[in-house]
Design a protein around this motif. Structure first.
Motif, PDB file in Angstrom:
ATOM      1  N   MET A  44      34.573 104.892   9.454  1.00 13.50           N
ATOM      2  CA  MET A  44      34.665 104.550   8.062  1.00 13.50           C
ATOM      3  C   MET A  44      33.261 104.489   7.465  1.00 13.50           C
ATOM      4  O   MET A  44      32.294 104.169   8.129  1.00 13.50           O
ATOM      5  CB  MET A  44      35.358 103.208   7.911  1.00 13.50           C
ATOM      6  N   GLY A  45      33.138 104.779   6.176  1.00 13.45           N
ATOM      7  CA  GLY A  45      31.837 104.829   5.508  1.00 13.45           C
ATOM      8  C   GLY A  45      31.291 103.452   5.195  1.00 13.45           C
ATOM      9  O   GLY A  45      31.974 102.437   5.313  1.00 13.45           O
ATOM     10  N   ASP A  46      30.044 103.436   4.806  1.00 10.41           N
ATOM     11  CA  ASP A  46      29.391 102.191   4.438  1.00 10.41           C
ATOM     12  C   ASP A  46      29.834 101.762   3.041  1.00 10.41           C
ATOM     13  O   ASP A  46      30.137 102.571   2.180  1.00 10.41           O
ATOM     14  CB  ASP A  46      27.874 102.362   4.433  1.00 10.41           C
ATOM     15  N   VAL A  47      29.837 100.466   2.830  1.00  8.73           N
ATOM     16  CA  VAL A  47      30.174  99.923   1.522  1.00  8.73           C
ATOM     17  C   VAL A  47      28.926 100.025   0.643  1.00  8.73           C
ATOM     18  O   VAL A  47      27.830  99.645   1.039  1.00  8.73           O
ATOM     19  CB  VAL A  47      30.616  98.445   1.644  1.00  8.73           C
ATOM     20  N   VAL A  48      29.107 100.559  -0.566  1.00  6.20           N
ATOM     21  CA  VAL A  48      27.985 100.775  -1.478  1.00  6.20           C
ATOM     22  C   VAL A  48      28.216  99.951  -2.735  1.00  6.20           C
ATOM     23  O   VAL A  48      29.289  99.992  -3.330  1.00  6.20           O
ATOM     24  CB  VAL A  48      27.868 102.267  -1.847  1.00  6.20           C
ATOM     25  N   ASN A  49      27.196  99.205  -3.125  1.00  5.48           N
ATOM     26  CA  ASN A  49      27.265  98.454  -4.360  1.00  5.48           C
ATOM     27  C   ASN A  49      26.951  99.434  -5.497  1.00  5.48           C
ATOM     28  O   ASN A  49      25.834  99.926  -5.632  1.00  5.48           O
ATOM     29  CB  ASN A  49      26.253  97.310  -4.337  1.00  5.48           C
ATOM     30  N   LEU A  50      27.952  99.738  -6.303  1.00  2.00           N
ATOM     31  CA  LEU A  50      27.794 100.746  -7.337  1.00  2.00           C
ATOM     32  C   LEU A  50      26.780 100.341  -8.402  1.00  2.00           C
ATOM     33  O   LEU A  50      26.076 101.182  -8.964  1.00  2.00           O
ATOM     34  CB  LEU A  50      29.143 101.049  -7.986  1.00  2.00           C
ATOM     35  N   LYS A  51      26.690  99.058  -8.684  1.00  2.00           N
ATOM     36  CA  LYS A  51      25.732  98.588  -9.685  1.00  2.00           C
ATOM     37  C   LYS A  51      24.301  98.860  -9.212  1.00  2.00           C
ATOM     38  O   LYS A  51      23.466  99.340  -9.973  1.00  2.00           O
ATOM     39  CB  LYS A  51      25.935  97.085  -9.933  1.00  2.00           C
ATOM     40  N   ARG A  52      24.018  98.580  -7.932  1.00  6.18           N
ATOM     41  CA  ARG A  52      22.691  98.848  -7.384  1.00  6.18           C
ATOM     42  C   ARG A  52      22.405 100.337  -7.356  1.00  6.18           C
ATOM     43  O   ARG A  52      21.292 100.783  -7.663  1.00  6.18           O
ATOM     44  CB  ARG A  52      22.566  98.289  -5.967  1.00  6.18           C
ATOM     45  N   PHE A  53      23.400 101.125  -7.010  1.00  4.21           N
ATOM     46  CA  PHE A  53      23.252 102.576  -6.956  1.00  4.21           C
ATOM     47  C   PHE A  53      22.911 103.123  -8.345  1.00  4.21           C
ATOM     48  O   PHE A  53      22.016 103.951  -8.504  1.00  4.21           O
ATOM     49  CB  PHE A  53      24.547 103.209  -6.431  1.00  4.21           C
ATOM     50  N   LYS A  54      23.607 102.622  -9.357  1.00  2.00           N
ATOM     51  CA  LYS A  54      23.373 103.055 -10.728  1.00  2.00           C
ATOM     52  C   LYS A  54      21.970 102.646 -11.192  1.00  2.00           C
ATOM     53  O   LYS A  54      21.240 103.446 -11.795  1.00  2.00           O
ATOM     54  CB  LYS A  54      24.424 102.449 -11.657  1.00  2.00           C
ATOM     55  N   LYS A  55      21.576 101.412 -10.893  1.00  2.00           N
ATOM     56  CA  LYS A  55      20.261 100.931 -11.295  1.00  2.00           C
ATOM     57  C   LYS A  55      19.149 101.729 -10.612  1.00  2.00           C
ATOM     58  O   LYS A  55      18.130 102.047 -11.228  1.00  2.00           O
ATOM     59  CB  LYS A  55      20.105  99.446 -10.980  1.00  2.00           C
ATOM     60  N   ARG A  56      19.338 102.062  -9.352  1.00  2.00           N
ATOM     61  CA  ARG A  56      18.330 102.836  -8.633  1.00  2.00           C
ATOM     62  C   ARG A  56      18.165 104.218  -9.263  1.00  2.00           C
ATOM     63  O   ARG A  56      17.053 104.701  -9.450  1.00  2.00           O
ATOM     64  CB  ARG A  56      18.705 102.979  -7.165  1.00  2.00           C
ATOM     65  N   GLY A  57      19.269 104.830  -9.620  1.00  4.05           N
ATOM     66  CA  GLY A  57      19.209 106.135 -10.277  1.00  4.05           C
ATOM     67  C   GLY A  57      18.500 106.064 -11.621  1.00  4.05           C
ATOM     68  O   GLY A  57      17.710 106.944 -11.968  1.00  4.05           O
ATOM     69  N   GLU A  58      18.779 105.006 -12.387  1.00  2.91           N
ATOM     70  CA  GLU A  58      18.118 104.833 -13.684  1.00  2.91           C
ATOM     71  C   GLU A  58      16.618 104.614 -13.515  1.00  2.91           C
ATOM     72  O   GLU A  58      15.814 105.134 -14.291  1.00  2.91           O
ATOM     73  CB  GLU A  58      18.742 103.667 -14.437  1.00  2.91           C
ATOM     74  N   ARG A  59      16.220 103.843 -12.495  1.00  5.06           N
ATOM     75  CA  ARG A  59      14.789 103.612 -12.242  1.00  5.06           C
ATOM     76  C   ARG A  59      14.088 104.906 -11.866  1.00  5.06           C
ATOM     77  O   ARG A  59      12.974 105.180 -12.321  1.00  5.06           O
ATOM     78  CB  ARG A  59      14.602 102.581 -11.135  1.00  5.06           C
ATOM     79  N   GLU A  60      14.735 105.726 -11.041  1.00  9.75           N
ATOM     80  CA  GLU A  60      14.142 106.997 -10.640  1.00  9.75           C
ATOM     81  C   GLU A  60      13.996 107.924 -11.844  1.00  9.75           C
ATOM     82  O   GLU A  60      12.979 108.598 -11.999  1.00  9.75           O
ATOM     83  CB  GLU A  60      14.974 107.652  -9.549  1.00  9.75           C
ATOM     84  N   GLN A  61      15.007 107.933 -12.703  1.00  9.54           N
ATOM     85  CA  GLN A  61      14.948 108.763 -13.908  1.00  9.54           C
ATOM     86  C   GLN A  61      13.838 108.273 -14.836  1.00  9.54           C
ATOM     87  O   GLN A  61      13.105 109.081 -15.414  1.00  9.54           O
ATOM     88  CB  GLN A  61      16.296 108.741 -14.636  1.00  9.54           C
ATOM     89  N   ALA A  62      13.708 106.955 -14.979  1.00  5.36           N
ATOM     90  CA  ALA A  62      12.656 106.394 -15.827  1.00  5.36           C
ATOM     91  C   ALA A  62      11.275 106.726 -15.256  1.00  5.36           C
ATOM     92  O   ALA A  62      10.339 107.006 -16.011  1.00  5.36           O
ATOM     93  CB  ALA A  62      12.826 104.887 -15.955  1.00  5.36           C
ATOM     94  N   ALA A  63      11.136 106.711 -13.932  1.00  8.52           N
ATOM     95  CA  ALA A  63       9.859 107.046 -13.307  1.00  8.52           C
ATOM     96  C   ALA A  63       9.506 108.509 -13.562  1.00  8.52           C
ATOM     97  O   ALA A  63       8.336 108.841 -13.837  1.00  8.52           O
ATOM     98  CB  ALA A  63       9.913 106.761 -11.809  1.00  8.52           C
ATOM     99  N   LYS A  64      10.475 109.388 -13.500  1.00 13.78           N
ATOM    100  CA  LYS A  64      10.230 110.801 -13.785  1.00 13.78           C
ATOM    101  C   LYS A  64       9.803 110.986 -15.241  1.00 13.78           C
ATOM    102  O   LYS A  64       8.890 111.753 -15.541  1.00 13.78           O
ATOM    103  CB  LYS A  64      11.484 111.632 -13.511  1.00 13.78           C
ATOM    104  N   GLN A  65      10.465 110.282 -16.143  1.00 16.49           N
ATOM    105  CA  GLN A  65      10.125 110.374 -17.563  1.00 16.49           C
ATOM    106  C   GLN A  65       8.723 109.828 -17.818  1.00 16.49           C
ATOM    107  O   GLN A  65       7.955 110.401 -18.590  1.00 16.49           O
ATOM    108  CB  GLN A  65      11.149 109.624 -18.412  1.00 16.49           C
ATOM    109  N   ALA A  66       8.377 108.731 -17.155  1.00 13.56           N
ATOM    110  CA  ALA A  66       7.049 108.135 -17.323  1.00 13.56           C
ATOM    111  C   ALA A  66       5.969 109.095 -16.821  1.00 13.56           C
ATOM    112  O   ALA A  66       4.915 109.236 -17.460  1.00 13.56           O
ATOM    113  CB  ALA A  66       6.969 106.805 -16.578  1.00 13.56           C
TER     114      ALA A  66
END
Length: 62
Positions: free
Chosen positions: A1-23
């Protein structure tokens, strides 16, 4: 069975990476060195002094 993923953390991490690319893109486009800023300030001051030297003072003090 797969690992449990906190979707809120996953979403926030993606937003931070996108913001870093934009910066990074903004730093490349708008970043200026200190010498460039200093030069621009010097040119602006020189232009202002030159404009003031060409100002015509009238005898009217009103």
């Amino acid at each position: 069975m797969g690992d449990v993923v906190n979707l809120k953390r996953f979403k926030k991490r993606g937003e931070r990476e996108q913001a870093a690319k934009q910066a990074e893109a903004n730093r490349a486009l708008f970043g200026r060195t200190k010498s460039e800023r200093t030069r621009d300030e010097f040119v602006a001051e020189r232009n202002a002094r030159q404009l003031d030297q060409h100002r015509i003072d009238s005898g009217d003090a009103s």
